[in-house]
Design a protein around this motif. Structure first.
Motif, PDB file in Angstrom:
ATOM      1  N   ALA A 152       0.829  -1.206   0.000  1.00 52.64           N
ATOM      2  CA  ALA A 152       0.000   0.000   0.000  1.00 52.64           C
ATOM      3  C   ALA A 152       0.863   1.255   0.000  1.00 52.64           C
ATOM      4  CB  ALA A 152      -0.930  -0.016   1.212  1.00 52.64           C
ATOM      5  N   LEU A 153       1.951   1.236   0.766  1.00 45.51           N
ATOM      6  CA  LEU A 153       2.855   2.393   0.818  1.00 45.51           C
ATOM      7  C   LEU A 153       3.514   2.643  -0.533  1.00 45.51           C
ATOM      8  CD1 LEU A 153       4.251   4.587   2.483  1.00 45.51           C
ATOM      9  CD2 LEU A 153       5.972   2.893   3.140  1.00 45.51           C
ATOM     10  N   LEU A 154       3.995   1.588  -1.184  1.00 46.23           N
ATOM     11  CA  LEU A 154       4.623   1.741  -2.500  1.00 46.23           C
ATOM     12  C   LEU A 154       3.616   2.212  -3.552  1.00 46.23           C
ATOM     13  CD1 LEU A 154       6.975  -1.379  -2.591  1.00 46.23           C
ATOM     14  CD2 LEU A 154       7.668   1.022  -2.542  1.00 46.23           C
ATOM     15  N   PHE A 155       2.379   1.715  -3.471  1.00 51.52           N
ATOM     16  CA  PHE A 155       1.338   2.151  -4.393  1.00 51.52           C
ATOM     17  C   PHE A 155       1.092   3.648  -4.224  1.00 51.52           C
ATOM     18  CE2 PHE A 155      -2.595   0.063  -6.491  1.00 51.52           C
ATOM     19  CZ  PHE A 155      -2.628   1.047  -7.462  1.00 51.52           C
ATOM     20  N   ALA A 156       1.005   4.113  -2.971  1.00 57.23           N
ATOM     21  CA  ALA A 156       0.785   5.532  -2.713  1.00 57.23           C
ATOM     22  C   ALA A 156       1.959   6.374  -3.210  1.00 57.23           C
ATOM     23  CB  ALA A 156       0.562   5.751  -1.214  1.00 57.23           C
ATOM     24  N   ILE A 157       3.170   5.897  -3.005  1.00 54.56           N
ATOM     25  CA  ILE A 157       4.358   6.619  -3.494  1.00 54.56           C
ATOM     26  C   ILE A 157       4.331   6.714  -5.011  1.00 54.56           C
ATOM     27  CG2 ILE A 157       6.876   6.471  -3.739  1.00 54.56           C
ATOM     28  CD1 ILE A 157       6.953   5.287  -0.908  1.00 54.56           C
ATOM     29  N   SER A 158       3.975   5.622  -5.664  1.00 49.59           N
ATOM     30  CA  SER A 158       3.889   5.612  -7.125  1.00 49.59           C
ATOM     31  C   SER A 158       2.880   6.647  -7.627  1.00 49.59           C
ATOM     32  CB  SER A 158       3.496   4.214  -7.614  1.00 49.59           C
ATOM     33  OG  SER A 158       3.280   4.203  -9.009  1.00 49.59           O
TER      34      SER A 158
ATOM     35  N   CYS B  25      13.526  10.369 -14.771  1.00 51.90           N
ATOM     36  CA  CYS B  25      13.261   8.935 -14.592  1.00 51.90           C
ATOM     37  C   CYS B  25      11.912   8.686 -13.921  1.00 51.90           C
ATOM     38  CB  CYS B  25      14.361   8.258 -13.783  1.00 51.90           C
ATOM     39  SG  CYS B  25      16.016   8.420 -14.476  1.00 51.90           S
ATOM     40  N   ALA B  26      10.950   9.575 -14.144  1.00 52.37           N
ATOM     41  CA  ALA B  26       9.654   9.461 -13.475  1.00 52.37           C
ATOM     42  C   ALA B  26       8.949   8.158 -13.840  1.00 52.37           C
ATOM     43  CB  ALA B  26       8.773  10.651 -13.842  1.00 52.37           C
ATOM     44  N   ARG B  27       9.011   7.800 -15.114  1.00 53.94           N
ATOM     45  CA  ARG B  27       8.304   6.597 -15.543  1.00 53.94           C
ATOM     46  C   ARG B  27       8.914   5.347 -14.922  1.00 53.94           C
ATOM     47  NH1 ARG B  27       7.653   4.281 -21.680  1.00 53.94           N
ATOM     48  NH2 ARG B  27       5.998   2.799 -21.255  1.00 53.94           N
ATOM     49  N   LEU B  28      10.233   5.280 -14.881  1.00 56.38           N
ATOM     50  CA  LEU B  28      10.905   4.127 -14.289  1.00 56.38           C
ATOM     51  C   LEU B  28      10.543   3.981 -12.814  1.00 56.38           C
ATOM     52  CD1 LEU B  28      12.974   1.820 -14.313  1.00 56.38           C
ATOM     53  CD2 LEU B  28      14.751   3.539 -13.883  1.00 56.38           C
ATOM     54  N   VAL B  29      10.616   5.085 -12.072  1.00 61.17           N
ATOM     55  CA  VAL B  29      10.324   5.038 -10.639  1.00 61.17           C
ATOM     56  C   VAL B  29       8.846   4.743 -10.398  1.00 61.17           C
ATOM     57  CG1 VAL B  29      10.376   6.341  -8.478  1.00 61.17           C
ATOM     58  CG2 VAL B  29      12.221   6.622 -10.147  1.00 61.17           C
ATOM     59  N   THR B  30       7.986   5.410 -11.176  1.00 67.40           N
ATOM     60  CA  THR B  30       6.542   5.219 -10.996  1.00 67.40           C
ATOM     61  C   THR B  30       6.134   3.772 -11.233  1.00 67.40           C
ATOM     62  OG1 THR B  30       6.058   7.503 -11.646  1.00 67.40           O
ATOM     63  CG2 THR B  30       4.257   5.914 -11.808  1.00 67.40           C
ATOM     64  N   MET B  31       6.558   3.207 -12.348  1.00 68.91           N
ATOM     65  CA  MET B  31       6.118   1.853 -12.684  1.00 68.91           C
ATOM     66  C   MET B  31       6.806   0.798 -11.827  1.00 68.91           C
ATOM     67  SD  MET B  31       3.784   2.499 -14.744  1.00 68.91           S
ATOM     68  CE  MET B  31       3.332   0.791 -15.068  1.00 68.91           C
ATOM     69  N   SER B  32       8.047   1.051 -11.416  1.00 66.31           N
ATOM     70  CA  SER B  32       8.744   0.094 -10.550  1.00 66.31           C
ATOM     71  C   SER B  32       8.042  -0.014  -9.198  1.00 66.31           C
ATOM     72  CB  SER B  32      10.200   0.508 -10.346  1.00 66.31           C
ATOM     73  OG  SER B  32      10.899   0.516 -11.577  1.00 66.31           O
ATOM     74  N   THR B  33       7.765   1.142  -8.583  1.00 66.10           N
ATOM     75  CA  THR B  33       7.078   1.127  -7.287  1.00 66.10           C
ATOM     76  C   THR B  33       5.655   0.612  -7.425  1.00 66.10           C
ATOM     77  OG1 THR B  33       6.569   3.475  -7.629  1.00 66.10           O
ATOM     78  CG2 THR B  33       8.475   2.946  -6.267  1.00 66.10           C
ATOM     79  N   TYR B  34       5.027   0.910  -8.547  1.00 65.67           N
ATOM     80  CA  TYR B  34       3.653   0.458  -8.778  1.00 65.67           C
ATOM     81  C   TYR B  34       3.572  -1.064  -8.885  1.00 65.67           C
ATOM     82  CZ  TYR B  34      -0.568  -0.577 -11.470  1.00 65.67           C
ATOM     83  OH  TYR B  34      -1.743  -1.126 -11.936  1.00 65.67           O
ATOM     84  N   TYR B  35       4.384  -1.653  -9.748  1.00 65.22           N
ATOM     85  CA  TYR B  35       4.352  -3.109  -9.919  1.00 65.22           C
ATOM     86  C   TYR B  35       4.765  -3.830  -8.634  1.00 65.22           C
ATOM     87  CZ  TYR B  35       3.724  -2.693 -14.992  1.00 65.22           C
ATOM     88  OH  TYR B  35       3.232  -2.434 -16.254  1.00 65.22           O
ATOM     89  N   LEU B  36       5.787  -3.304  -7.960  1.00 67.94           N
ATOM     90  CA  LEU B  36       6.223  -3.936  -6.715  1.00 67.94           C
ATOM     91  C   LEU B  36       5.146  -3.828  -5.637  1.00 67.94           C
ATOM     92  CD1 LEU B  36       8.406  -5.389  -5.138  1.00 67.94           C
ATOM     93  CD2 LEU B  36       9.449  -3.166  -4.614  1.00 67.94           C
ATOM     94  N   GLY B  37       4.481  -2.672  -5.587  1.00 64.65           N
ATOM     95  CA  GLY B  37       3.398  -2.509  -4.625  1.00 64.65           C
ATOM     96  C   GLY B  37       2.256  -3.475  -4.882  1.00 64.65           C
ATOM     97  N   GLN B  38       1.870  -3.623  -6.143  1.00 64.61           N
ATOM     98  CA  GLN B  38       0.807  -4.566  -6.488  1.00 64.61           C
ATOM     99  C   GLN B  38       1.220  -5.996  -6.141  1.00 64.61           C
ATOM    100  OE1 GLN B  38      -2.131  -3.656  -7.153  1.00 64.61           O
ATOM    101  NE2 GLN B  38      -2.375  -2.437  -9.004  1.00 64.61           N
ATOM    102  N   LEU B  39       2.468  -6.336  -6.386  1.00 67.56           N
ATOM    103  CA  LEU B  39       2.953  -7.678  -6.066  1.00 67.56           C
ATOM    104  C   LEU B  39       2.880  -7.948  -4.564  1.00 67.56           C
ATOM    105  CD1 LEU B  39       4.383 -10.360  -6.766  1.00 67.56           C
ATOM    106  CD2 LEU B  39       6.553  -9.135  -6.591  1.00 67.56           C
TER     107      LEU B  39
END
Length: 248
Positions: free
Chosen positions: A198-204, A219-233
């Motif tokens: 949940a925290l990583l999703f919010a950061i994303s 590098c917004a896209r890299l950081v956004t999608m990395s934290t997003y996918y990891l948060g969902q996982l």
């Protein structure tokens, strides 16, 4: 007449001998361990599609200017693979179903954000995903201190964001922040991988909003999608707690 002490007339013992209980308990423990081992191996195996689809997304690195159906599909596949993962490793239940619903809504949001004209549709889909997540996390334990921290962070961030929003985006963004903040609170209260997810999703979401509404970030896209996918996982892996498994 048969003697009352004749062995044929003795009543059957009411309890099994202690060694029988020991053998039965040991057999149950072995069976449980074998079942958990199989489930653990299955859980690891079904993570492969997620890893492969994430690799495809980051390796292809589809430019943001390419608003095509292929781009939307490649972007949504990692989250959809987590839906299949839950179907494979869990026997169902309200928690699993709510997570699957949230992931499907997230995949719809991923696809919508590929096209700028469907940005509000994407926000709506992600708001629905957050709502389903907070329903899954439940309201126990309440943890009001975490709610206070989440509200403070949200108010400060929205106050900064508000200076750069168009007037017609005030209410949609405020509503989205409300749902996101509530989901973050309930995820942190649940703890474990759900809390980190949940925290990583919010950061994303925070990085994405700043990049869109305030100023482009490196590098917004890299950081956004990395934290997003990891948060969902991580949120998805929280279902393993109900199965008695840990992904070491």
């Amino acid at each position: 007449m048969t003697s009352p002490l004749h062995p044929l007339t003795l009543p059957a013992p009411r309890y099994r001998p202690l060694w029988c209980h020991t053998n039965m308990d040991s057999g149950k423990e072995v069976l449980l361990l074998k079942t958990l081992l199989v489930q653990h191996q299955q859980a690891r195996r079904w993570l492969s599609p997620f890893i492969v689809t994430c690799s495809i997304y980051f390796l292809l690195w589809i430019p943001e200017s390419q608003s095509t159906c292929v781009s939307a599909l490649v972007k949504s596949l990692p989250v959809l693979s987590l839906v299949a993962y839950l179907w494979a490793v869990s026997s169902g239940g309200s928690y699993t179903w709510l997570l699957q619903g949230a992931l499907v809504c997230s995949a719809v949001g991923d696809a919508c954000l590929v096209w700028p004209e469907t940005f509000l549709h994407g926000m709506t889909a992600f708001a629905a995903a957050h709502f389903l997540y907070l329903c899954a996390f439940g309201l126990s334990p309440l943890q009001p201190a975490l709610l206070t921290l989440a509200i403070l962070a949200s108010v400060v961030y929205y106050g900064l964001l508000l200076l750069h929003l168009e007037p017609d985006m005030f209410l949609p963004v405020a509503f989205y922040m409300l749902v996101l903040t509530t989901m973050l609170w309930r995820g942190l209260a649940r703890g474990g991988s759900a809390g980190w997810g949940a925290l990583l999703f919010a950061i994303s979401d925070g990085i994405l909003a700043w990049d869109i509404f305030v100023q482009p970030l490196p590098c917004a896209r890299l950081v956004t999608m990395s934290t997003y996918y990891l948060g969902q996982l991580l949120i998805t892996l929280s279902v393993l707690k109900s199965l008695g498994l840990k992904m070491d």
